[in-house]
Design an enzyme around this catalytic site. Structure first.
Site, PDB file in Angstrom:
ATOM      1  CE  LYS A   1      43.635  12.656  -0.999  1.00  0.00           C
ATOM      2  NZ  LYS A   1      44.945  12.043  -0.697  1.00  0.00           N
TER       3      LYS A   1
ATOM      4  NE  ARG B   1      50.756  15.859   7.517  1.00  0.00           N
ATOM      5  CZ  ARG B   1      51.638  15.070   6.911  1.00  0.00           C
ATOM      6  NH1 ARG B   1      52.919  15.356   6.971  1.00  0.00           N
ATOM      7  NH2 ARG B   1      51.258  13.990   6.275  1.00  0.00           N
TER       8      ARG B   1
END
Ligand code: BES
Ligand code: MN
Ligand code: ZN
Length: 492
Positions: free
Chosen positions: A269, A343
């Site tokens: 990020k 996920r």
């Protein structure tokens, strides 16, 4: 958090007196009496401040002549017919916010003849929720900055203590969640998250902890793939509360994403704002706080909370974009982007929970996508479900407690977007509809016949501004919603 008590009458030495008034002509009840004792000063102050009795509006008088208190707050209730639980909480929150660092240590709210027990309990609840702050690492706070208010006393509604006891249990769960979400990521990591949950056993919660060796044995390649770039080993924690008195009741399973820090991994990020990713365990925090609430109020339901705990870091052993991992149910996943890690954690946690506990209902909570914040901002969390009845149960529970949900679509056409050319699934779809393809990914791990809902809480677990019943920072979103969802649907 503020201590709450209930008294029949205001003690003579009460330093802070809080009086309530709705819109309409003039002051009534205790407010009218105080106005008379002060020679009309209260009514004059209300007029000068353009006070119109709106819920949560406040006029403050210091050292009012003719009264024995040091400080008097006239607080609006809004119209009586609109004074529901959430409004009462908002009023309690407003009183607390005003007094929290005032130097006052106790406030007496004279609700005699104004509030019924349910309203008084919720006012106190709002006060407790709004009083919570996280200051353990602020060692140089000036006295003036420290919360002084320690006690909220509601006067004249003795029957409020019963309903409030239940709400206090829930507030305890909210506080637990907020603490977990607020702790910095060097303090809160998978193992220490588990350590901080162990005291739930004292409330009667049964705890099951899986370490990384056990998860490897079970084949949780997706969850472990995320964890492998970190020196902190992963954990899976299950918390079981069975308040039904029976062992043949199918449980509701709640699953939380517990990424204790999300750097993005090799798909790193940007630096700006990355510190926010300490709260990427907000789903796990909510599930843990909900288990606390249910146990503390002795809910007559069978509920299991499961949290998948990992740290997503980019070291030399980290997984790469392009890696293919095998999940516990045998499906292979092409890891396109290591930042779509939530996920990967959830799919193994959810599969294990279904295999182990055979639930009919699974609800997962996850700070899953930035895209849900683009869709819904910070007002609603995203609600995805394979069952309309379950979706409505959750939506209405959220509406009742002020933790709002907005239904989002799922379906075949979206599901195709995560087909992979090299494996069974890929872990990202296109940028468009990113929250939906994330939900589809989880949906591929739901067993046939299981009712499932996914709450994308990325926009709601952390606030940059204070709200009605929280300060800025961790909101505790999800605890009251899940508690209400269980109370309304599984305690019949
Ligand atoms: N934890 C983030 C989602 C997130 C982002 C929560 C911002 C709160 C604020 C999640 O793991 C993530 O990084 N998601 C990616 C998915 C993308 C790579 C498909 C995202 O939303 O950018
Ligand atoms: Mn991520
Ligand atoms: Zn994440």
């Amino acid at each position: 958090m503020l201590a709450v008590s209930f008294l029949p009458a205001v003690p003579a030495d009460a330093a802070v007196l809080v009086l309530l008034s709705g819109p309409g002509d003039g002051l009534a009840g205790p407010a009218a009496a105080a106005d008379a004792a002060s020679g009309g000063a209260l009514a004059r102050a209300a007029t000068a401040a353009r006070f119109e009795g709106e819920a949560g509006s406040i006029v403050e008088l210091l050292a009012p002549a003719g009264l024995s208190c040091q400080r008097l707050l006239l607080v609006g209730t809004g119209p009586a017919e609109k004074l529901d639980a959430l409004t009462a909480e908002r009023i309690g929150g407003a009183i607390t916010a005003r007094l929290l660092t005032s130097g006052e240590t106790a406030a007496h709210v004279d609700a005699t003849g104004v509030l019924n027990p349910e309203q008084a309990a919720h006012l106190a609840h709002g006060g407790q929720l709004r009083s919570w702050q996280f200051n353990p690492y602020r060692t140089r706070l000036k006295d003036k900055q420290k919360p002084s208010l320690a006690q909220l006393v509601v006067v004249g509604v003795p029957d409020a203590a019963g309903p409030h006891a239940r709400l206090a249990a829930i507030a305890g769960g909210v506080a637990r969640t907020r603490t977990l979400v607020s702790e910095p990521p060097n303090i809160l990591y998978p193992e220490s998250f588990v350590d901080k949950a162990l005291d739930l056993a004292g409330l009667g919660v049964e705890l099951i902890v899986l370490d990384d060796a056990e998860m490897r044995r079970l084949g949780m390649g997706a969850l472990l793939g995320v964890a492998q770039g970190s020196v902190r080993p992963a954990r899976l924690l299950a918390m079981r509360w069975n308040g039904t008195g029976r062992d043949d009741v199918k449980p509701v399973v709640l699953v939380g994403k517990g990424v204790t820090f999300d750097t993005g991994g090799i798909s790193l990020k940007p630096a700006a704002g990355m510190e926010d990713m300490k709260w990427d365990m907000g789903g796990a925090g909510a599930v843990t706080g909900a288990m606390h609430a249910l146990a503390a109020r002795q809910a007559k339901a069978h509920v299991i909370g499961v949290v998948g705990l990992v740290e997503n870091m980019p070291d030399g052993n980290a997984q790469r974009p392009g890696d293919v991992v095998t999940t516990m149910n045998g499906q292979t996943v092409e890891v396109i982007n290591t930042d779509a890690e939530g996920r990967l954690v959830l799919c193994d946690a959810i599969w294990w929970a279904q295999e182990t506990f055979e639930p009919e209902v699974v609800v997962d909570l996850a700070t899953l996508t930035g895209a849900i914040i683009i869709s819904l901002g910070h007002e609603h969390a995203g609600l995805f479900a394979n069952d309309d009845g379950l979706a409505e149960q959750l939506r209405s529970a959220g509406a009742a407690v002020g933790e709002k949900l907005w239904r989002m679509p799922i379906g075949e056409a979206y599901d195709k977007l995560i087909d992979s050319d090299v494996a069974d699934i890929k872990n990202v779809g296109p940028r468009e509809g990113g929250s939906i393809s994330a939900a589809q990914f989880i949906g591929r791990f739901i067993k046939p016949g299981v009712k499932w809902a996914h709450l994308d809480v990325a926009g709601t677990v952390w606030a940059t501004k204070p709200g009605a019943v929280h300060d800025k920072g961790a909101t505790g979103y999800g605890v009251r919603l899940l508690d209400r969802f269980i109370a309304d649907n599984f305690e019949g």
